[in-house]
Design an enzyme around this catalytic site. Structure first.
Site, mmCIF file in Angstrom:
data_model
loop_
_atom_site.group_PDB
_atom_site.id
_atom_site.type_symbol
_atom_site.label_atom_id
_atom_site.label_comp_id
_atom_site.label_asym_id
_atom_site.label_seq_id
_atom_site.Cartn_x
_atom_site.Cartn_y
_atom_site.Cartn_z
ATOM 1 N N VAL A 155 43.099 39.294 40.426
ATOM 2 C CA VAL A 155 42.882 38.275 39.401
ATOM 3 C C VAL A 155 43.923 38.372 38.276
ATOM 4 O O VAL A 155 44.501 37.361 37.867
ATOM 5 C CB VAL A 155 41.464 38.411 38.805
ATOM 6 C CG1 VAL A 155 41.114 37.171 38.035
ATOM 7 C CG2 VAL A 155 40.449 38.643 39.893
ATOM 8 N N GLY A 195 43.875 47.018 39.516
ATOM 9 C CA GLY A 195 42.443 47.257 39.317
ATOM 10 C C GLY A 195 42.168 47.966 38.001
ATOM 11 O O GLY A 195 43.104 48.298 37.254
ATOM 12 N N HIS A 203 29.822 9.623 38.674
ATOM 13 C CA HIS A 203 31.080 9.175 39.286
ATOM 14 C C HIS A 203 31.972 8.591 38.209
ATOM 15 O O HIS A 203 31.478 7.868 37.353
ATOM 16 C CB HIS A 203 30.784 8.106 40.342
ATOM 17 C CG HIS A 203 32.022 7.518 40.933
ATOM 18 N ND1 HIS A 203 32.768 8.184 41.886
ATOM 19 C CD2 HIS A 203 32.667 6.337 40.687
ATOM 20 C CE1 HIS A 203 33.807 7.427 42.215
ATOM 21 N NE2 HIS A 203 33.776 6.303 41.509
HETATM 22 P P1 NAI Z 1 41.838 43.416 41.294
HETATM 23 O O1 NAI Z 1 40.954 44.436 41.864
HETATM 24 O O2 NAI Z 1 41.368 42.032 41.102
HETATM 25 O O3 NAI Z 1 43.161 43.321 42.180
HETATM 26 C C1 NAI Z 1 43.995 44.416 42.398
HETATM 27 C C2 NAI Z 1 44.860 44.133 43.608
HETATM 28 O O4 NAI Z 1 45.834 45.140 43.690
HETATM 29 C C3 NAI Z 1 44.089 44.141 44.919
HETATM 30 O O5 NAI Z 1 44.398 42.979 45.627
HETATM 31 C C4 NAI Z 1 44.592 45.396 45.613
HETATM 32 O O6 NAI Z 1 44.611 45.298 47.010
HETATM 33 C C5 NAI Z 1 45.991 45.506 45.048
HETATM 34 N N1 NAI Z 1 46.567 46.844 45.055
HETATM 35 C C6 NAI Z 1 45.940 48.014 44.803
HETATM 36 N N2 NAI Z 1 46.817 49.034 44.860
HETATM 37 C C7 NAI Z 1 48.025 48.480 45.154
HETATM 38 C C8 NAI Z 1 49.330 49.006 45.339
HETATM 39 N N3 NAI Z 1 49.577 50.308 45.223
HETATM 40 N N4 NAI Z 1 50.352 48.157 45.629
HETATM 41 C C9 NAI Z 1 50.103 46.826 45.746
HETATM 42 N N5 NAI Z 1 48.888 46.278 45.571
HETATM 43 C C10 NAI Z 1 47.864 47.091 45.277
HETATM 44 O O7 NAI Z 1 42.357 44.056 39.929
HETATM 45 P P2 NAI Z 1 43.082 43.425 38.662
HETATM 46 O O8 NAI Z 1 43.798 42.178 39.017
HETATM 47 O O9 NAI Z 1 43.847 44.544 38.057
HETATM 48 O O10 NAI Z 1 41.882 43.046 37.727
HETATM 49 C C11 NAI Z 1 40.902 44.033 37.386
HETATM 50 C C12 NAI Z 1 39.585 43.401 37.153
HETATM 51 O O11 NAI Z 1 39.569 42.722 35.906
HETATM 52 C C13 NAI Z 1 39.232 42.310 38.160
HETATM 53 O O12 NAI Z 1 38.722 42.856 39.344
HETATM 54 C C14 NAI Z 1 38.196 41.548 37.423
HETATM 55 O O13 NAI Z 1 36.980 42.206 37.563
HETATM 56 C C15 NAI Z 1 38.667 41.639 35.974
HETATM 57 N N6 NAI Z 1 39.345 40.395 35.610
HETATM 58 C C16 NAI Z 1 38.663 39.224 35.705
HETATM 59 C C17 NAI Z 1 39.270 38.032 35.408
HETATM 60 C C18 NAI Z 1 38.518 36.774 35.567
HETATM 61 O O14 NAI Z 1 37.307 36.829 35.722
HETATM 62 N N7 NAI Z 1 39.165 35.623 35.535
HETATM 63 C C19 NAI Z 1 40.642 37.959 34.922
HETATM 64 C C20 NAI Z 1 41.277 39.253 34.893
HETATM 65 C C21 NAI Z 1 40.631 40.413 35.200
#
Ligand code: NAI
Ligand code: FAD
Length: 470
Positions: free
Chosen positions: A183, A272, A449
């Site tokens: 995200v 993450g 609509h």
């Molecule tokens: P995320 O868990 O959404 O995505 C992290 C991505 O990084 C995953 O696709 C994973 O496979 C990938 N990844 C992990 N290790 C890696 C590596 N070594 N090399 C390449 N890719 C790798 O985590 P993110 O984007 O950091 O966000 C953290 C959390 O913050 C989200 O899970 C969400 O809960 C929250 N968030 C929510 C938002 C919303 O509701 N709109 C906006 C931003 C954050």
């Protein structure tokens, strides 16, 4: 034993903690909230939801002006980017909203204990030079960025940054590499792509947006590619070297193989987030964390120690502000002897890109697997935004609505939407699911609509093979 100083002490003033504190005070409990940050509101208001949406909104308007969407409507403009003003309006939004929480604390007589709290026993914490004993303590300390081993984040240098640094870049990078296609990577990658950066997203898995419905992930990937974001899927970053304000990333296929390099002038680490428990001295309270670093709780948000509760990102479940807020209300109600409930099966999730991507309930894959256990099947209805009159009129053809129902009962199990206002649209399905609706209930509800939401009605009709406009 000394008297309690407070009925409730909340640790952390993010959307979980500040909401819990306000609700507890509203219920007549003497409440304090410890927060070490200089402003209230936690990650969400200070460096998360709010500033990211301020930049997403502003950059979206810039993109519409710069990249032809407005021209299609007969509005020809050549925009000039004033990044300082864009950052200024972001800071204003944060200032107003965090100040608003301070006002609400005063109004509700919640005492703000300024400083980081650490347990000294099961009912006592130290905040600065103050020792506070409370009958109930709610841990709401949130989460922070997961570091990538061997990669040093330095937000002040603006080269290798986390989400906080990516919100504050003083100039548009030429080439931004986003590590992680989740995200944060997609939202903040979109901001800087719209403002003129070349953006490459490196994702370890074979598709972006883990946890989302499979078809939605594929479609989202197609849309972002069309917008100019490059993806390197099934690829891992094994190192980042910084020299003279530039970064060189070393990449390897996720399954192993030959390394390649990629140059960037900005690298966003977004792989993450992890729960914040360092410095809390949980052991002094008799608490431990699970393998994921979370404080375990039961259905009522009680930890294993009587009188200590936990909510939000520090506890299991999706790391989302609205999940934290709802848990904040529920935990306060439980402490007050009422029945506070959060239905964790129906928590919507939204990615605020253009178009937005939203989901609630089960993915098609999860629904199929769940029903298969009892010999059941799912039925799926889909409707493309291309066939929705409002989306068409607005030149917003991308995306679709997908509704997943139990074939036997017709009860809605999940909904997934890619559409410009998907984040707003998903609330309707969440509410319908909360009321135990069938796809027929949605299909026979009159929708105004022309609205994007009619696509939900049509997808629901499609569950029974009877959509009108496709
Ligand atoms: P995320 O868990 O959404 O995505 C992290 C991505 O990084 C995953 O696709 C994973 O496979 C990938 N990844 C992990 N290790 C890696 C590596 N070594 N090399 C390449 N890719 C790798 O985590 P993110 O984007 O950091 O966000 C953290 C959390 O913050 C989200 O899970 C969400 O809960 C929250 N968030 C929510 C938002 C919303 O509701 N709109 C906006 C931003 C954050
Ligand atoms: P937090 O908001 O993290 O707050 C915890 C607070 O506790 C912090 O202020 C911290 O300083 C304080 N604290 C920690 N330890 C102590 C201690 N020992 N003593 C005192 N205080 C302490 N979610 C959404 O739903 N929608 C979004 O659009 C969205 N966008 C996001 C964008 C970004 C860039 C990021 C990083 C996150 C985003 N999130 C979004 C996730 C959302 O911010 C979190 O899920 C939410 O803030 C969690 O709330 P919380 O109350 O559990 O913790």
């Amino acid at each position: 034993m000394a008297e309690y100083d407070f009925d409730v002490l909340v640790i952390g003033a993010g959307p979980g903690g500040y909401v819990a504190a306000i609700r507890a005070a509203q219920l007549g409990l003497k409440t304090a909230c410890a927060e070490g940050r200089e402003t209230l509101g936690g990650t969400c208001l200070n460096v998360g939801c709010i500033p990211s949406k301020a930049m997403l909104h502003a950059s979206e308007l810039y993109d519409h002006a710069a990249n032809g969407t407005m021209a299609k409507l007969g509005i020809k403009v050549t925009p000039e980017l004033d990044l300082d003003t864009m950052h200024g309006q972001r800071r204003d939004a944060v200032k107003q909203l965090t100040g608003g929480i301070e006002f609400l604390f005063k109004k509700n007589k919640v005492e703000w204990l300024k400083g980081y709290a650490a347990f000294t026993s099961g009912d006592t914490v130290q905040v600065g030079d103050r020792t506070v004993r409370a009958k109930n303590i709610v841990i709401a300390t949130g989460s922070s960025v997961t570091p990538l081993p061997g990669v040093a984040i330095d937000n002040d240098a603006h080269v290798v940054v986390d989400s906080t640094g990516a919100l504050e870049l003083p100039k548009v990078p030429e080439h931004m590499v986003v590590i992680g296609g989740g995200v944060i990577g997609l939202e903040l990658g979109s901001v800087w792509r719209r403002l003129g950066a070349k953006v490459t997203c490196v994702e370890f898995l074979d598709q972006i947006l883990p946890g989302f419905d499979g078809e939605i992930r594929k479609e989202a990937n197609k849309i972002f590619k069309k917008q100019g974001i490059e993806f390197k899927l099934s690829t891992k970053v094994t190192g980042v070297a910084v020299d003279g304000g530039k970064a060189t990333l070393t990449l390897e296929p996720a399954q192993g193989g030959d390394a390649t390099t990629l140059d960037a002038d900005c690298v966003l680490v977004s792989i993450g987030r992890k729960p914040n428990t360092d410095g809390l001295a949980l052991d002094k309270a008799g608490l431990t964390v699970n393998q994921r670093g979370q404080v375990e709780i039961d259905h009522d948000f009680r930890t294993s120690v009587p009188g200590i509760w936990a909510i939000g990102d520090v506890a299991p479940g999706p790391m989302l502000a609205h999940k934290a807020e709802d848990e904040g209300i529920a935990v306060a109600e439980n402490i007050a002897g009422q029945t506070g409930i959060v239905n964790h099966d129906i928590i919507p999730s939204v990615v605020y890109t253009w178009p937005e991507i939203a989901g609630v309930g089960l993915t098609e894959e999860a629904a199929k697997a769940k029903l298969a256990e009892t010999g059941g099947e799912v039925k799926v209805g889909k409707f493309p935004m291309m066939a929705n009159s409002r989306a068409k009129t607005n030149h917003e053809p991308d995306g679709f609505v997908k509704i997943i129902s139990d074939a036997k009962t017709d009860r809605v199990l999940g909904a997934w939407i890619i559409a410009v206002p998907a984040g707003t649209m998903i609330a309707q399905v969440a509410q319908a699911m909360e009321f135990g609706a069938t796809s027929e209930d949605i299909a026979y509800t009159c929708h105004a609509h022309p609205t994007h939401s009619e696509a939900i009605k049509e997808a629901a009709m499609g569950v029974r093979g009877k959509a009108i406009h496709i």
